[in-house]
Design a protein around this motif. Structure first.
Motif, short mmCIF file in Angstrom:
data_model
loop_
_atom_site.label_atom_id
_atom_site.label_comp_id
_atom_site.label_asym_id
_atom_site.label_seq_id
_atom_site.Cartn_x
_atom_site.Cartn_y
_atom_site.Cartn_z
N LYS A 108 41.46 -22.80 37.00
CA LYS A 108 42.87 -22.95 37.32
C LYS A 108 43.62 -21.67 36.96
O LYS A 108 44.41 -21.16 37.75
N LYS A 109 43.36 -21.13 35.76
CA LYS A 109 44.01 -19.89 35.33
C LYS A 109 43.64 -18.73 36.23
O LYS A 109 44.45 -17.84 36.46
N ALA A 110 42.41 -18.73 36.73
CA ALA A 110 41.94 -17.64 37.58
C ALA A 110 42.42 -17.77 39.02
O ALA A 110 42.14 -16.91 39.84
N GLY A 111 43.14 -18.85 39.31
CA GLY A 111 43.68 -19.03 40.66
C GLY A 111 42.73 -19.71 41.62
O GLY A 111 42.98 -19.74 42.83
N ASN A 112 41.63 -20.26 41.12
CA ASN A 112 40.69 -20.95 41.99
C ASN A 112 40.98 -22.45 41.92
O ASN A 112 40.30 -23.22 41.24
N ALA A 113 42.02 -22.86 42.64
CA ALA A 113 42.48 -24.25 42.60
C ALA A 113 41.41 -25.21 43.12
O ALA A 113 41.25 -26.30 42.57
N LYS A 114 40.69 -24.81 44.15
CA LYS A 114 39.68 -25.72 44.72
C LYS A 114 38.59 -26.03 43.70
O LYS A 114 38.22 -27.19 43.50
N LYS A 115 38.09 -25.00 43.03
CA LYS A 115 37.03 -25.20 42.03
C LYS A 115 37.56 -26.03 40.86
O LYS A 115 36.88 -26.95 40.39
N ALA A 116 38.76 -25.73 40.40
CA ALA A 116 39.37 -26.50 39.31
C ALA A 116 39.54 -27.96 39.72
O ALA A 116 39.19 -28.88 38.96
N ARG A 117 40.04 -28.20 40.92
CA ARG A 117 40.22 -29.57 41.43
C ARG A 117 38.88 -30.30 41.47
O ARG A 117 38.78 -31.46 41.07
N ASP A 118 37.84 -29.63 41.96
CA ASP A 118 36.50 -30.24 42.03
C ASP A 118 36.01 -30.64 40.64
O ASP A 118 35.45 -31.71 40.46
N LEU A 119 36.23 -29.76 39.65
CA LEU A 119 35.77 -30.06 38.29
C LEU A 119 36.56 -31.21 37.67
O LEU A 119 35.99 -32.08 37.01
N PHE A 120 37.89 -31.24 37.89
CA PHE A 120 38.68 -32.37 37.38
C PHE A 120 38.22 -33.68 38.03
O PHE A 120 38.08 -34.70 37.35
N ASN A 121 37.95 -33.63 39.33
CA ASN A 121 37.49 -34.84 40.02
C ASN A 121 36.11 -35.27 39.54
O ASN A 121 35.82 -36.47 39.44
N SER A 122 35.25 -34.31 39.20
CA SER A 122 33.93 -34.64 38.64
C SER A 122 34.10 -35.34 37.29
O SER A 122 33.41 -36.32 37.00
N ALA A 123 35.00 -34.83 36.47
CA ALA A 123 35.27 -35.47 35.18
C ALA A 123 35.80 -36.88 35.37
O ALA A 123 35.42 -37.80 34.64
N LEU A 124 36.62 -37.08 36.38
CA LEU A 124 37.19 -38.41 36.63
C LEU A 124 36.17 -39.39 37.19
O LEU A 124 36.34 -40.60 37.05
N LYS A 125 35.11 -38.88 37.80
CA LYS A 125 34.01 -39.77 38.24
C LYS A 125 33.28 -40.33 37.02
O LYS A 125 32.86 -41.47 37.01
N VAL A 126 33.15 -39.50 35.99
CA VAL A 126 32.50 -39.92 34.76
C VAL A 126 33.42 -40.88 33.99
O VAL A 126 32.97 -41.91 33.48
N ASP A 127 34.70 -40.54 33.92
CA ASP A 127 35.67 -41.37 33.19
C ASP A 127 36.98 -41.41 33.99
O ASP A 127 37.83 -40.53 33.85
N PRO A 128 37.13 -42.45 34.83
CA PRO A 128 38.32 -42.55 35.68
C PRO A 128 39.64 -42.66 34.91
O PRO A 128 40.71 -42.46 35.47
N LYS A 129 39.57 -42.97 33.62
CA LYS A 129 40.77 -43.10 32.80
C LYS A 129 40.91 -41.96 31.80
O LYS A 129 41.50 -42.12 30.74
N CYS A 130 40.40 -40.81 32.17
CA CYS A 130 40.52 -39.64 31.30
C CYS A 130 41.92 -39.05 31.48
O CYS A 130 42.21 -38.36 32.47
N SER A 131 42.79 -39.34 30.52
CA SER A 131 44.18 -38.88 30.59
C SER A 131 44.28 -37.37 30.73
O SER A 131 45.10 -36.86 31.50
N ALA A 132 43.46 -36.65 29.97
CA ALA A 132 43.54 -35.19 29.99
C ALA A 132 43.18 -34.63 31.37
O ALA A 132 43.87 -33.73 31.87
N ALA A 133 42.14 -35.16 31.99
CA ALA A 133 41.74 -34.67 33.31
C ALA A 133 42.80 -35.01 34.36
O ALA A 133 43.14 -34.18 35.21
#
Length: 158
Positions: free
Chosen positions: A3-28
């Motif tokens: 996200k800091k590096a400006g790669n929104a797509k990669k950051a979005r993909d990683l947040f969505n991967s975290a949410l697949k593991v824990d759909p109620k992850c407030s931080a993600a």
């Protein structure tokens, strides 16, 4: 980091991967909402914030981020933003990180006295929160007395 590096797509993909593991992850969900707001995907950001608040109603950080997003979006609702700031302060009245953006928003709306009160409260609850001191000093520079602004800036340094 992506996200800091400006790669929104990669950051979005990683947040969505975290949410697949824990759909109620407030931080993600919070970080995904912030990313979407930064990309001006307002409705997607709102869905992320609303999802967190559906199971974590006392998350003042999400309310703060949601309120700030509401102040930034073109069709934003000022009553909704103020309500979110107020809810965040009900949960954590000593959160200078909420008081400062709330004060800046009040100033943008033209309520300088309210902004001044919120910033003063922010310095009382957290004397070490530099953004509150800086915002208050700038507010006084624009709308108050230069000597008062100088004193506020000086207090913020100590």
């Amino acid at each position: 980091e992506y996200k800091k590096a400006g790669n929104a797509k990669k950051a979005r993909d990683l947040f969505n991967s975290a949410l697949k593991v824990d759909p109620k992850c407030s931080a993600a969900l919070l970080q995904l909402g912030l990313l979407e707001a930064d990309q001006e995907n307002w409705s997607t950001a709102e869905k992320c914030f609303e999802k967190v608040l559906s199971f974590d109603q006392r998350n003042s950080r999400v309310m703060q981020a949601y309120a700030i997003m509401e102040t930034r979006r073109p069709e934003g609702d000022s009553r909704k933003a103020i309500g979110l700031f107020e809810r965040a302060l009900l949960i954590n009245p000593r959160d200078a990180g909420v008081l400062q953006p709330y004060a800046l928003y009040c100033a943008d709306l033209g309520d300088i006295d309210m902004a001044r009160d919120l910033l003063e409260r922010g310095t009382e609850v957290n004397k070490r929160h530099a953004p509150v001191w800086q915002a208050w000093g700038v507010l006084e520079t624009r709308y108050g007395e230069p000597e008062v602004a100088r004193d506020i800036f000086q207090q913020g340094i100590w």
